[in-house]
Enzyme design. Structure first.
Site, mmCIF file in Angstrom:
data_model
loop_
_atom_site.group_PDB
_atom_site.id
_atom_site.type_symbol
_atom_site.label_atom_id
_atom_site.label_comp_id
_atom_site.label_asym_id
_atom_site.label_seq_id
_atom_site.Cartn_x
_atom_site.Cartn_y
_atom_site.Cartn_z
ATOM 1 N N CYS A 2 0.744 40.212 15.472
ATOM 2 C CA CYS A 2 0.685 41.602 15.890
ATOM 3 C C CYS A 2 -0.725 42.161 15.674
ATOM 4 O O CYS A 2 -1.371 41.872 14.673
ATOM 5 C CB CYS A 2 1.659 42.505 15.146
ATOM 6 S SG CYS A 2 3.359 41.963 15.296
ATOM 7 N N ARG A 28 -3.445 37.940 18.701
ATOM 8 C CA ARG A 28 -2.542 38.080 17.558
ATOM 9 C C ARG A 28 -1.068 38.093 17.965
ATOM 10 O O ARG A 28 -0.178 38.099 17.119
ATOM 11 C CB ARG A 28 -2.866 39.366 16.782
ATOM 12 C CG ARG A 28 -4.303 39.439 16.308
ATOM 13 C CD ARG A 28 -4.570 40.732 15.573
ATOM 14 N NE ARG A 28 -3.845 40.772 14.319
ATOM 15 C CZ ARG A 28 -4.292 40.293 13.167
ATOM 16 N NH1 ARG A 28 -5.490 39.738 13.119
ATOM 17 N NH2 ARG A 28 -3.582 40.364 12.080
ATOM 18 N N TRP A 75 3.860 40.052 18.099
ATOM 19 C CA TRP A 75 4.382 38.681 18.001
ATOM 20 C C TRP A 75 5.710 38.848 17.267
ATOM 21 O O TRP A 75 5.741 39.190 16.071
ATOM 22 C CB TRP A 75 3.429 37.782 17.221
ATOM 23 C CG TRP A 75 3.838 36.341 17.262
ATOM 24 C CD1 TRP A 75 3.583 35.440 18.252
ATOM 25 C CD2 TRP A 75 4.591 35.634 16.268
ATOM 26 N NE1 TRP A 75 4.129 34.215 17.933
ATOM 27 C CE2 TRP A 75 4.755 34.304 16.721
ATOM 28 C CE3 TRP A 75 5.143 35.990 15.034
ATOM 29 C CZ2 TRP A 75 5.440 33.330 15.988
ATOM 30 C CZ3 TRP A 75 5.825 35.021 14.310
ATOM 31 C CH2 TRP A 75 5.968 33.705 14.793
ATOM 32 N N ASN A 99 1.930 45.819 11.466
ATOM 33 C CA ASN A 99 1.723 44.359 11.473
ATOM 34 C C ASN A 99 2.181 43.860 10.112
ATOM 35 O O ASN A 99 1.720 44.355 9.086
ATOM 36 C CB ASN A 99 0.234 44.081 11.698
ATOM 37 C CG ASN A 99 -0.164 42.633 11.401
ATOM 38 O OD1 ASN A 99 -1.271 42.363 10.990
ATOM 39 N ND2 ASN A 99 0.738 41.706 11.600
ATOM 40 N N GLY A 100 3.092 42.897 10.112
ATOM 41 C CA GLY A 100 3.594 42.357 8.843
ATOM 42 C C GLY A 100 5.103 42.285 8.860
ATOM 43 O O GLY A 100 5.727 42.399 9.926
ATOM 44 N N GLU A 474 -4.481 16.160 15.305
ATOM 45 C CA GLU A 474 -4.994 17.354 15.983
ATOM 46 C C GLU A 474 -4.940 17.189 17.507
ATOM 47 O O GLU A 474 -4.601 18.128 18.232
ATOM 48 C CB GLU A 474 -6.430 17.639 15.506
ATOM 49 C CG GLU A 474 -7.126 18.800 16.194
ATOM 50 C CD GLU A 474 -6.406 20.137 16.084
ATOM 51 O OE1 GLU A 474 -5.440 20.258 15.317
ATOM 52 O OE2 GLU A 474 -6.811 21.055 16.812
ATOM 53 N N LYS A 478 -2.961 19.736 19.933
ATOM 54 C CA LYS A 478 -3.683 20.449 21.001
ATOM 55 C C LYS A 478 -2.944 20.304 22.327
ATOM 56 O O LYS A 478 -2.710 21.264 23.044
ATOM 57 C CB LYS A 478 -5.097 19.865 21.092
ATOM 58 C CG LYS A 478 -6.191 20.717 21.603
ATOM 59 C CD LYS A 478 -6.492 21.970 20.823
ATOM 60 C CE LYS A 478 -6.187 21.966 19.388
ATOM 61 N NZ LYS A 478 -5.917 23.240 18.774
ATOM 62 N N GLU A 481 0.501 22.219 22.182
ATOM 63 C CA GLU A 481 0.515 23.677 22.173
ATOM 64 C C GLU A 481 0.072 24.282 23.496
ATOM 65 O O GLU A 481 0.577 25.343 23.874
ATOM 66 C CB GLU A 481 -0.244 24.271 20.972
ATOM 67 C CG GLU A 481 -1.700 23.986 20.885
ATOM 68 C CD GLU A 481 -2.344 24.486 19.581
ATOM 69 O OE1 GLU A 481 -1.779 25.343 18.897
ATOM 70 O OE2 GLU A 481 -3.444 24.007 19.256
ATOM 71 N N HIS A 497 8.214 1.590 12.896
ATOM 72 C CA HIS A 497 9.283 1.832 11.927
ATOM 73 C C HIS A 497 10.232 2.921 12.427
ATOM 74 O O HIS A 497 10.574 3.832 11.683
ATOM 75 C CB HIS A 497 8.683 2.183 10.572
ATOM 76 C CG HIS A 497 7.910 1.057 9.968
ATOM 77 N ND1 HIS A 497 8.504 -0.076 9.476
ATOM 78 C CD2 HIS A 497 6.569 0.856 9.845
ATOM 79 C CE1 HIS A 497 7.577 -0.924 9.042
ATOM 80 N NE2 HIS A 497 6.389 -0.376 9.265
ATOM 81 N N LYS A 598 -2.557 33.506 17.264
ATOM 82 C CA LYS A 598 -3.694 32.836 16.652
ATOM 83 C C LYS A 598 -3.790 33.113 15.164
ATOM 84 O O LYS A 598 -4.187 32.258 14.390
ATOM 85 C CB LYS A 598 -4.972 33.311 17.338
ATOM 86 C CG LYS A 598 -6.162 32.510 16.905
ATOM 87 C CD LYS A 598 -7.280 32.638 17.883
ATOM 88 C CE LYS A 598 -8.393 31.688 17.533
ATOM 89 N NZ LYS A 598 -8.047 30.278 17.717
HETATM 90 C C1 G6P Z 1 -2.121 29.322 13.971
HETATM 91 C C2 G6P Z 1 -3.104 28.938 15.052
HETATM 92 C C3 G6P Z 1 -3.717 27.583 14.748
HETATM 93 C C4 G6P Z 1 -4.379 27.606 13.378
HETATM 94 C C5 G6P Z 1 -3.384 28.040 12.297
HETATM 95 C C6 G6P Z 1 -4.103 28.322 10.993
HETATM 96 O O1 G6P Z 1 -1.019 28.491 14.022
HETATM 97 O O2 G6P Z 1 -2.461 28.926 16.312
HETATM 98 O O3 G6P Z 1 -4.705 27.282 15.712
HETATM 99 O O4 G6P Z 1 -4.873 26.336 13.081
HETATM 100 O O5 G6P Z 1 -2.736 29.257 12.678
HETATM 101 O O6 G6P Z 1 -4.956 29.436 11.177
HETATM 102 P P1 G6P Z 1 -6.229 29.699 10.328
HETATM 103 O O7 G6P Z 1 -6.769 30.984 10.864
HETATM 104 O O8 G6P Z 1 -5.769 29.831 8.906
HETATM 105 O O9 G6P Z 1 -7.158 28.558 10.508
#
Ligand code: G6P
Length: 603
Positions: A2, A28, A75, A99-100, A474, A478, A481, A497, A598
């Site tokens: 948010c 956000r 969000w 937000n929260g 990673e 990527k 997502e 396994h 994000k």
């Molecule tokens: C969210 C984002 C990711 C990020 C993670 C941690 O899930 O979509 O891309 O890696 O948060 O965020 P930070 O700001 O702590 O790196």
């Protein structure tokens, strides 16, 4: 999680001002958005489901004259993403954005229901709003009212609040969710972060937990937890408004991928020219705990490999949401490294505070300057990657890996484990990083070719050993997502396994083999998948170049061979581009994938 913004000022287009700012906060969350404006003394709410562009369409052509507005992009946590649950919420004389999460909202709701209050939405926020309104009926001093209400709230919050009976004033407060107060000659702001106000001003005040702000068009008053007026430092944002624009790229993600040659080269040259920024005494620590979420945790996996294999330091990597509630052996001889692009991730912050409470030294690797994790860490190393807007991180992640590489080199130096020869090779790699990454980025046709082969499959697997295994995690995230393909990452020797049962004719497997000692082992693992029908995509380094790739792979891509201190970064950039091209073919919303946000400021 948010985004919130409020403006009160001399201009009558408060609606346009907050909408412009809100768009910079869309990273956000983008499940719904809404705005509250004071039009001729009446508070009107406008809300829309989905992205902010829907709200803009809804407001198009409407003449809304108001010098005060608060706005929100959501969000969803409590309740579906629909208009009823969208913020702002309103009860009696109080209208607010939040937000929260108010964790004890059920308890408070019960209390309010018994008093006859009715609710429209399923949200915790509406309960908070009603609770503040309830207190306001008997406590007319607004700061006192907010202080009383907040002392009853458990969880996290950043609020921007307007009261019906006090035109052109915004109140703001926060706990464990970020909030800043922006200052300009034309009016003042409350916002989740500076990106929301940069089109109007670079000046801001950081609001701390327990503080309250009263914001009018020409004055901002800050109160501490004892409700006494206090003076706060006025800061100036270091990121500029233009850094928040796409600058000709189709997507922010592509722009940010293309920024990596400079971002990473800058980190390495900063390290070589002035290594004070990571002058940490590694001999003091028995163990390193790396704690983070999402991609930052994956960067930690690369760091673990490098620390253990090159600096002989035992490292654990934990997901912050687990670490914060676990009984870890955290002692004053532990170095706890918290990695966070935003510096605001709730679980990472809680892990940092836990580490502090146990007397450990905390080291934050953070991108957002002045963020909470940056401020609360004993030592903070900034990645200086610049603002990252695409929800899927690219330069944020690789810059974290780059910082970890330099930390490991430092630890090796201190422990006498860095040979002159290796250091010379590393320095050579550091100076070539920009041209190598540009070369990798230029091979667009290779990635389109891979994307065309994989985009219409439902499942995909990444395999690798050693550092490649960490990089696969990673790469897989990527792809998942932004393209919504199901993808899993496995240590190459582990696939057999159990999970190998999912390999069938045509299942894509992306295998990475960059390590001399593990190369042949990984090839054996690829062959195991090929024998079961997999479509194998092989990514390796040019020192292995020979004619046999086609014996065990359907597509192969080679990269310049470097030391492992930069190899992970190079492979990651390549995987980002494969994910990007695949998501494009699948017509996905690359910069704003569904369900994601994000900055995750709730647990
Ligand atoms: C969210 C984002 C990711 C990020 C993670 C941690 O899930 O979509 O891309 O890696 O948060 O965020 P930070 O700001 O702590 O790196």
């Amino acid at each position: 999680m948010c985004g919130i913004i409020g403006y009160t000022g001399k201009k009558m287009n408060a609606k346009d001002i907050v909408l412009a700012g809100l768009k910079n906060l869309e990273y956000r969350g983008y499940d719904s958005s809404g705005i509250a404006v004071n039009e001729n003394g009446k508070i009107n709410l406008y809300k829309s489901h989905g992205k902010i562009s829907n709200l803009e369409d809804r407001l198009k052509g409407k003449e809304i004259l108001s010098s005060t507005a608060i706005a929100h992009t959501r969000w969803a946590t409590h309740g579906k993403p629909n208009e009823t649950n969208a913020h702002p919420h309103r009860c009696g004389k109080v209208t607010l954005v939040h937000n929260g999460i108010i964790e004890n909202y059920m308890e408070l709701k019960k209390e309010l229901l018994e008093k006859g209050v009715t609710f429209q939405s399923e949200t915790d926020t509406e309960v908070a709003c009603a609770y503040i309104n309830d207190i306001y009926e008997s406590e007319k001093d607004k700061i006192k009212c907010l202080s009383k209400a907040c002392s009853a709230f458990r969880g996290s919050y950043a609020f921007a609040i307007i009261f019906d009976d006090e035109k052109d004033v915004i109140y703001a407060t926060r706990k464990d969710s970020p909030l800043i107060v922006g200052l300009s000659d034309d009016g003042n702001f409350a916002a989740s972060d500076v990106s929301a106000i940069l089109d109007f001003t670079a000046k801001y005040i950081l609001l701390e937990y327990g503080e309250f702000a009263k914001i009018t068009k020409d004055k901002v008053t800050i109160y501490n937890a004892d409700l006494k007026e206090i003076e706060k430092e006025v800061k100036v944002a270091t990121w500029s408004a233009t850094e928040y624009k796409k600058n000709g790229y189709d997507h922010f993600m592509l722009k940010e991928i293309n920024e990596q040659p400079d971002v990473i080269a800058n980190i390495f040259s900063r390290y070589l020219n002035d290594c004070n920024y990571n002058d940490i005494d590694f001999l003091k620590y028995d163990a390193i705990h790396i704690v983070a979420c999402g991609s930052a945790m994956h960067a930690g996996m690369v760091g673990k490999y490098l620390f253990q294999n090159y600096a002989n330091i035992p490292v654990t990597v934990d997901i912050a949401s687990e670490y914060r509630y676990s009984t870890q052996m955290i002692t004053p001889s532990t170095l706890v490294i918290i990695i966070s692009q935003s510096g605001e991730t709730a679980d990472s912050l809680a892990a940092l505070r836990l580490a502090h409470s146990k007397g450990a030294t905390t080291l934050g690797i953070v991108n957002a300057v002045g963020s909470t994790i940056a401020r609360e860490s004993d030592i903070c190393i900034y990645t200086y990657a610049g603002p990252e807007i695409a929800v899927a991180t690219t330069k944020g992640y690789t810059s974290q890996v780059a910082i970890l590489s330099t930390l490991v080199i430092n630890a090796m130096k201190q422990k006498g484990l860095l040979s002159d020869e290796l250091f010379e090779n590393i320095k050579q790699d550091f100076s070539n990083i920009s041209s190598n990454l540009n070369h990798i980025i230029s091979k667009k046709e290779d990635y389109i070719n891979v994307a065309q082969k994989i985009f219409d499959h439902n499942d995909l697997f990444f395999i690798g050993r050693g550092i490649d295994s960490a990089v696969c995690m990673e790469g897989s995230l990527k792809l998942k997502e932004i393209s919504y393909m199901h993808s899993e990452s496995y240590a190459a020797g582990e696939l057999k396994h159990g999970t190998i049962s999912l390999i069938e004719k045509g299942t894509p497997v992306i295998a990475i083999a960059t390590n001399n000692d593990l190369y042949e082992k990984t090839i054996s693992n690829i062959k195991e998948t090929k024998a079961r029908g997999a479509f194998a995509i092989f990514i390796t380094t040019d020192n292995f170049k020979n004619s046999t790739f086609e014996d065990f792979s359907d597509i192969s891509i080679t990269l310049p061979k470097t030391t492992e201190f930069v190899q992970a970064i190079e492979v990651s950039v390549l995987l980002q581009l494969i994910a990007y091209e695949t998501a494009k073919l699948r017509n996905c919303d690359i910069d704003k994938p569904k369900n994601l946000a994000k900055s995750v400021t709730v647990e």
